[in-house]
Design a protein around this motif. Structure first.
Motif, PDB file in Angstrom:
ATOM      1  N   ILE A  88      15.984   1.519 -10.600  1.00 21.48           N
ATOM      2  CA  ILE A  88      16.009   0.278  -9.825  1.00 21.48           C
ATOM      3  C   ILE A  88      14.936   0.300  -8.744  1.00 21.48           C
ATOM      4  CG2 ILE A  88      17.375  -1.155  -8.251  1.00 21.48           C
ATOM      5  CD1 ILE A  88      18.213  -1.431 -11.119  1.00 21.48           C
ATOM      6  N   HIS A  89      14.752   1.438  -8.078  1.00 16.66           N
ATOM      7  CA  HIS A  89      13.681   1.541  -7.083  1.00 16.66           C
ATOM      8  C   HIS A  89      12.318   1.256  -7.726  1.00 16.66           C
ATOM      9  CE1 HIS A  89      16.454   2.814  -4.135  1.00 16.66           C
ATOM     10  NE2 HIS A  89      16.429   4.115  -4.343  1.00 16.66           N
ATOM     11  N   ALA A  90      12.085   1.833  -8.902  1.00 21.29           N
ATOM     12  CA  ALA A  90      10.807   1.628  -9.595  1.00 21.29           C
ATOM     13  C   ALA A  90      10.631   0.166 -10.005  1.00 21.29           C
ATOM     14  CB  ALA A  90      10.727   2.542 -10.819  1.00 21.29           C
ATOM     15  N   VAL A  91      11.694  -0.429 -10.522  1.00 16.14           N
ATOM     16  CA  VAL A  91      11.637  -1.831 -10.939  1.00 16.14           C
ATOM     17  C   VAL A  91      11.323  -2.722  -9.743  1.00 16.14           C
ATOM     18  CG1 VAL A  91      13.059  -3.765 -11.743  1.00 16.14           C
ATOM     19  CG2 VAL A  91      13.120  -1.591 -12.955  1.00 16.14           C
ATOM     20  N   SER A  92      11.993  -2.484  -8.631  1.00 11.38           N
ATOM     21  CA  SER A  92      11.783  -3.307  -7.442  1.00 11.38           C
ATOM     22  C   SER A  92      10.356  -3.168  -6.919  1.00 11.38           C
ATOM     23  CB  SER A  92      12.783  -2.918  -6.347  1.00 11.38           C
ATOM     24  OG  SER A  92      14.104  -3.208  -6.760  1.00 11.38           O
ATOM     25  N   ALA A  93       9.818  -1.952  -6.953  1.00  9.65           N
ATOM     26  CA  ALA A  93       8.444  -1.743  -6.502  1.00  9.65           C
ATOM     27  C   ALA A  93       7.461  -2.511  -7.381  1.00  9.65           C
ATOM     28  CB  ALA A  93       8.108  -0.254  -6.519  1.00  9.65           C
ATOM     29  N   LEU A  94       7.737  -2.579  -8.671  1.00  5.29           N
ATOM     30  CA  LEU A  94       6.865  -3.322  -9.585  1.00  5.29           C
ATOM     31  C   LEU A  94       7.023  -4.829  -9.400  1.00  5.29           C
ATOM     32  CD1 LEU A  94       7.341  -1.150 -12.805  1.00  5.29           C
ATOM     33  CD2 LEU A  94       5.228  -1.393 -11.485  1.00  5.29           C
ATOM     34  N   LEU A  95       8.265  -5.293  -9.228  1.00  2.00           N
ATOM     35  CA  LEU A  95       8.494  -6.732  -9.098  1.00  2.00           C
ATOM     36  C   LEU A  95       8.042  -7.281  -7.749  1.00  2.00           C
ATOM     37  CD1 LEU A  95      11.978  -7.198 -10.849  1.00  2.00           C
ATOM     38  CD2 LEU A  95       9.708  -7.750 -11.723  1.00  2.00           C
ATOM     39  N   VAL A  96       7.863  -6.402  -6.762  1.00  2.00           N
ATOM     40  CA  VAL A  96       7.386  -6.872  -5.464  1.00  2.00           C
ATOM     41  C   VAL A  96       5.883  -7.167  -5.509  1.00  2.00           C
ATOM     42  CG1 VAL A  96       6.606  -4.785  -4.238  1.00  2.00           C
ATOM     43  CG2 VAL A  96       7.925  -6.508  -3.024  1.00  2.00           C
ATOM     44  N   VAL A  97       5.199  -6.691  -6.540  1.00  2.00           N
ATOM     45  CA  VAL A  97       3.754  -6.919  -6.654  1.00  2.00           C
ATOM     46  C   VAL A  97       3.423  -8.409  -6.758  1.00  2.00           C
ATOM     47  CG1 VAL A  97       1.724  -6.525  -8.095  1.00  2.00           C
ATOM     48  CG2 VAL A  97       3.253  -4.625  -7.556  1.00  2.00           C
ATOM     49  N   PRO A  98       3.983  -9.159  -7.725  1.00  3.37           N
ATOM     50  CA  PRO A  98       3.695 -10.601  -7.726  1.00  3.37           C
ATOM     51  C   PRO A  98       4.234 -11.318  -6.504  1.00  3.37           C
ATOM     52  CG  PRO A  98       5.376 -10.067  -9.372  1.00  3.37           C
ATOM     53  CD  PRO A  98       4.808  -8.770  -8.886  1.00  3.37           C
ATOM     54  N   GLN A  99       5.372 -10.868  -5.966  1.00  2.00           N
ATOM     55  CA  GLN A  99       5.950 -11.511  -4.780  1.00  2.00           C
ATOM     56  C   GLN A  99       4.964 -11.495  -3.620  1.00  2.00           C
ATOM     57  OE1 GLN A  99       9.714  -9.856  -3.443  1.00  2.00           O
ATOM     58  NE2 GLN A  99       9.319 -10.484  -1.340  1.00  2.00           N
TER      59      GLN A  99
ATOM     60  N   LEU B  40      19.594   2.154   0.421  1.00  3.33           N
ATOM     61  CA  LEU B  40      18.991   0.882   0.824  1.00  3.33           C
ATOM     62  C   LEU B  40      17.737   1.117   1.670  1.00  3.33           C
ATOM     63  CD1 LEU B  40      22.203  -1.189   1.659  1.00  3.33           C
ATOM     64  CD2 LEU B  40      20.609  -1.598  -0.221  1.00  3.33           C
ATOM     65  N   GLY B  41      17.755   2.168   2.488  1.00  4.41           N
ATOM     66  CA  GLY B  41      16.556   2.517   3.243  1.00  4.41           C
ATOM     67  C   GLY B  41      15.412   2.901   2.321  1.00  4.41           C
ATOM     68  N   ALA B  42      15.717   3.678   1.286  1.00  8.55           N
ATOM     69  CA  ALA B  42      14.691   4.056   0.319  1.00  8.55           C
ATOM     70  C   ALA B  42      14.178   2.836  -0.440  1.00  8.55           C
ATOM     71  CB  ALA B  42      15.261   5.081  -0.665  1.00  8.55           C
ATOM     72  N   GLN B  43      15.092   1.932  -0.779  1.00 11.55           N
ATOM     73  CA  GLN B  43      14.705   0.708  -1.481  1.00 11.55           C
ATOM     74  C   GLN B  43      13.731  -0.114  -0.631  1.00 11.55           C
ATOM     75  OE1 GLN B  43      15.349  -0.411  -4.448  1.00 11.55           O
ATOM     76  NE2 GLN B  43      15.246  -2.638  -4.426  1.00 11.55           N
ATOM     77  N   ASN B  44      14.064  -0.306   0.631  1.00 12.53           N
ATOM     78  CA  ASN B  44      13.191  -1.044   1.545  1.00 12.53           C
ATOM     79  C   ASN B  44      11.851  -0.347   1.733  1.00 12.53           C
ATOM     80  OD1 ASN B  44      14.023  -3.574   2.811  1.00 12.53           O
ATOM     81  ND2 ASN B  44      15.849  -2.467   3.449  1.00 12.53           N
ATOM     82  N   THR B  45      11.895   0.973   1.866  1.00  7.13           N
ATOM     83  CA  THR B  45      10.663   1.727   2.090  1.00  7.13           C
ATOM     84  C   THR B  45       9.691   1.546   0.933  1.00  7.13           C
ATOM     85  OG1 THR B  45      11.829   3.376   3.416  1.00  7.13           O
ATOM     86  CG2 THR B  45       9.702   4.024   2.508  1.00  7.13           C
ATOM     87  N   GLY B  46      10.203   1.672  -0.287  1.00  5.31           N
ATOM     88  CA  GLY B  46       9.348   1.509  -1.457  1.00  5.31           C
ATOM     89  C   GLY B  46       8.697   0.146  -1.509  1.00  5.31           C
ATOM     90  N   GLN B  47       9.461  -0.888  -1.177  1.00  9.33           N
ATOM     91  CA  GLN B  47       8.914  -2.241  -1.222  1.00  9.33           C
ATOM     92  C   GLN B  47       7.869  -2.465  -0.131  1.00  9.33           C
ATOM     93  OE1 GLN B  47      12.604  -4.618  -1.192  1.00  9.33           O
ATOM     94  NE2 GLN B  47      12.151  -5.163  -3.298  1.00  9.33           N
ATOM     95  N   PHE B  48       8.141  -1.966   1.080  1.00 12.54           N
ATOM     96  CA  PHE B  48       7.182  -2.155   2.166  1.00 12.54           C
ATOM     97  C   PHE B  48       5.891  -1.370   1.917  1.00 12.54           C
ATOM     98  CE2 PHE B  48      10.794  -3.734   4.728  1.00 12.54           C
ATOM     99  CZ  PHE B  48      10.182  -4.844   5.297  1.00 12.54           C
ATOM    100  N   VAL B  49       6.016  -0.172   1.368  1.00 10.66           N
ATOM    101  CA  VAL B  49       4.815   0.615   1.060  1.00 10.66           C
ATOM    102  C   VAL B  49       3.982  -0.095   0.002  1.00 10.66           C
ATOM    103  CG1 VAL B  49       3.989   2.757   0.006  1.00 10.66           C
ATOM    104  CG2 VAL B  49       5.775   2.837   1.750  1.00 10.66           C
ATOM    105  N   MET B  50       4.639  -0.603  -1.036  1.00  6.35           N
ATOM    106  CA  MET B  50       3.918  -1.309  -2.089  1.00  6.35           C
ATOM    107  C   MET B  50       3.236  -2.567  -1.541  1.00  6.35           C
ATOM    108  SD  MET B  50       2.998  -1.316  -5.236  1.00  6.35           S
ATOM    109  CE  MET B  50       4.086  -0.215  -6.139  1.00  6.35           C
ATOM    110  N   SER B  51       3.931  -3.287  -0.672  1.00  2.00           N
ATOM    111  CA  SER B  51       3.331  -4.492  -0.100  1.00  2.00           C
ATOM    112  C   SER B  51       2.145  -4.157   0.791  1.00  2.00           C
ATOM    113  CB  SER B  51       4.380  -5.279   0.697  1.00  2.00           C
ATOM    114  OG  SER B  51       4.813  -4.557   1.835  1.00  2.00           O
ATOM    115  N   ALA B  52       2.230  -3.028   1.520  1.00  2.00           N
ATOM    116  CA  ALA B  52       1.117  -2.612   2.374  1.00  2.00           C
ATOM    117  C   ALA B  52      -0.111  -2.268   1.541  1.00  2.00           C
ATOM    118  CB  ALA B  52       1.528  -1.418   3.229  1.00  2.00           C
ATOM    119  N   LEU B  53       0.117  -1.638   0.391  1.00  2.00           N
ATOM    120  CA  LEU B  53      -0.996  -1.301  -0.496  1.00  2.00           C
ATOM    121  C   LEU B  53      -1.555  -2.539  -1.186  1.00  2.00           C
ATOM    122  CD1 LEU B  53       0.452   1.917  -2.197  1.00  2.00           C
ATOM    123  CD2 LEU B  53      -1.293   1.813  -0.411  1.00  2.00           C
TER     124      LEU B  53
END
Length: 428
Positions: A248-259, A374-387
């Motif tokens: 789920i963490h991996a999926v969310s990191a990928l789906l945040v890319v188009p977002q 949930l902290g890890a989930q948020n972290t992954g998404q914020f890191v991906m968005s920063a990149l």
């Protein structure tokens, strides 16, 4: 599975959680709306102003998992009250160093680090108070708070800064977060200990089979409900027991890319590629944000009705691929009316998985691990968005919008194959 509705206390906590997350979002996203003011009135260079604007997000990323662990250990009430209260203190302290870019970065980053408590703890407390057949709706509503908070910041902060400068904004944040700290202390209650009824709703294969069952234990672990002890599933590390959370963490990191591609570059795409005026383009982006926020709630409620979060997540991922490809094709021609409609739909689809993913993470992590997860989930998404910010900009510079969006479509396409086949629930 119980069909009892949420208690009045649950709805009160949901409302407080939404308001507190909106306040935290204003503190984190607010400085970005002050870049022109910092540049023109405070004499900051654009680099200095941009660094100040990004500072809260950097502080947030550094402390999300730590705040989640704090909430797991000491409870959501203390985590939210302490965190949002510290945000108020740091925001007020920043008034003293408003003329120093270096100290502003340090103090504003500390404010974001404190506000991170809300990201982890508010989701955890909502999941703990709502029964499974209403958690999708509840988490969808909770996830509306971030785009709503950003919208409030966009509407209020420029006017506040125009009237009283950066200090006025800082006092505004200090006042709002300070009031929310008092409200959290008064109204937030840690969720009751879950009655251990079963370790999981279902699991797809041996990779997601509860560790307790692999060792010959029953679904409720070694303790019965009558003993009031935590189930075996809640005592073990969910990251070691199966692959569900990692997937789920991996999926969310990928789906945040188009977002984030849409939210960061959508405005310039509408203006430069489609020839839409700046005012109209801004309105289109705002409409997309509102529809996306409502969409999170609708999709969450639908997951409650269908009984499957990952099933809907797969549908959202496929839809994201289709709409990103549509944006890529539209980048080849100037069709402003069609582009506006497709952009709104694409933006809404790109955020629809958010509540589903957070609900899935909290349920799979269980009551002892949901804060950290949930902290890890948020972290992954914020890191991906920063990149993604500089990364997508580099793609557009090198290849143009059509090919760049075509490459972005690969991310949700990859996520389709990673999404687990069935939900896992260690709370219910």
């Amino acid at each position: 599975m119980t069909t009892n509705g949420p208690s009045r206390q649950a709805w009160v906590i949901l409302v407080v959680g939404v308001l507190t997350q909106m306040a935290a979002t204003i503190a984190i996203a607010g400085p970005a709306f002050l870049i022109p003011y910092m540049h023109s009135d405070l004499g900051f260079t654009l680099t200095q102003a941009g660094t100040v604007a990004a500072a809260p997000s950097f502080g947030l990323i550094l402390t999300l998992i730590a705040w989640g662990a704090f909430a797991d250990r000491f409870g959501e009430r203390l985590a939210m009250t302490l965190g949002i209260g510290m945000t108020a203190v740091f925001s007020a302290a920043a008034v003293l160093v408003v003329d120093s870019p270096i100290w502003m970065v340090i103090v504003i980053a500390a404010s974001g680090a404190a506000a991170a408590s809300v990201n982890s703890a508010s989701g955890r407390v909502v999941m703990g108070w709502f029964p499974r057949h209403r958690r999708g709706l509840a988490m969808g509503i909770r996830q509306m708070s971030q785009p709503l908070g950003t919208s409030v910041a966009a509407v209020t902060i420029p006017g506040i800064a125009a009237a009283g400068g950066f200090p006025a904004y800082l006092w505004f944040v200090a006042a709002v977060t300070g009031v929310l700290a008092l409200i959290c202390f008064a109204l937030i209650r840690n969720p009751p200990d879950p009655t251990p009824t079963r370790a999981e709703v279902a699991y797809p294969d041996r990779d997601t089979e509860p560790e307790a069952e692999r060792h010959g234990q029953n679904e409720q672990g070694t303790a019965s409900a009558g003993e009031g002890k935590p189930s075996a599933a809640s005592a073990i590390n969910p990251y070691r027991s199966d692959s569900f959370l990692w997937r789920i963490h991996a999926v969310s990191a990928l789906l945040v890319v188009p977002q984030f591609a849409f939210s960061t570059y959508g405005l310039v795409w509408l203006i430069v590629v489609q020839g839409i005026g700046a005012g109209a383009a801004g309105a289109i982006v705002a409409i997309a944000q509102i529809i996306g926020a409502v969409g999170r709630m609708v999709v969450g409620a639908l997951s409650d009705r269908t009984g499957s979060r990952v099933g809907l997540m797969r549908i959202v991922a496929v839809a994201a691929v289709i709409f990103v490809v549509a944006i890529a094709i539209l980048s080849l021609a100037e069709l402003p009316a069609v582009a506006a409609v497709v952009f709104i739909l694409a933006s809404a689809v790109s955020v629809a998985d958010n509540g589903l993913a957070f609900a899935s993470v909290a349920e799979a992590a269980g009551p002892r691990w949901s804060g950290k997860a949930l902290g890890a989930q948020n972290t992954g998404q914020f890191v991906m968005s920063a990149l993604l910010g500089p990364g997508f900009g580099a793609l557009v510079t090198a290849f143009g919008y059509p090919l760049s969006f075509g490459l972005i479509a690969v991310a949700p396409l990859l996520s389709v194959g990673i999404i687990p086949r069935r939900d896992v629930d260690r709370i219910t």
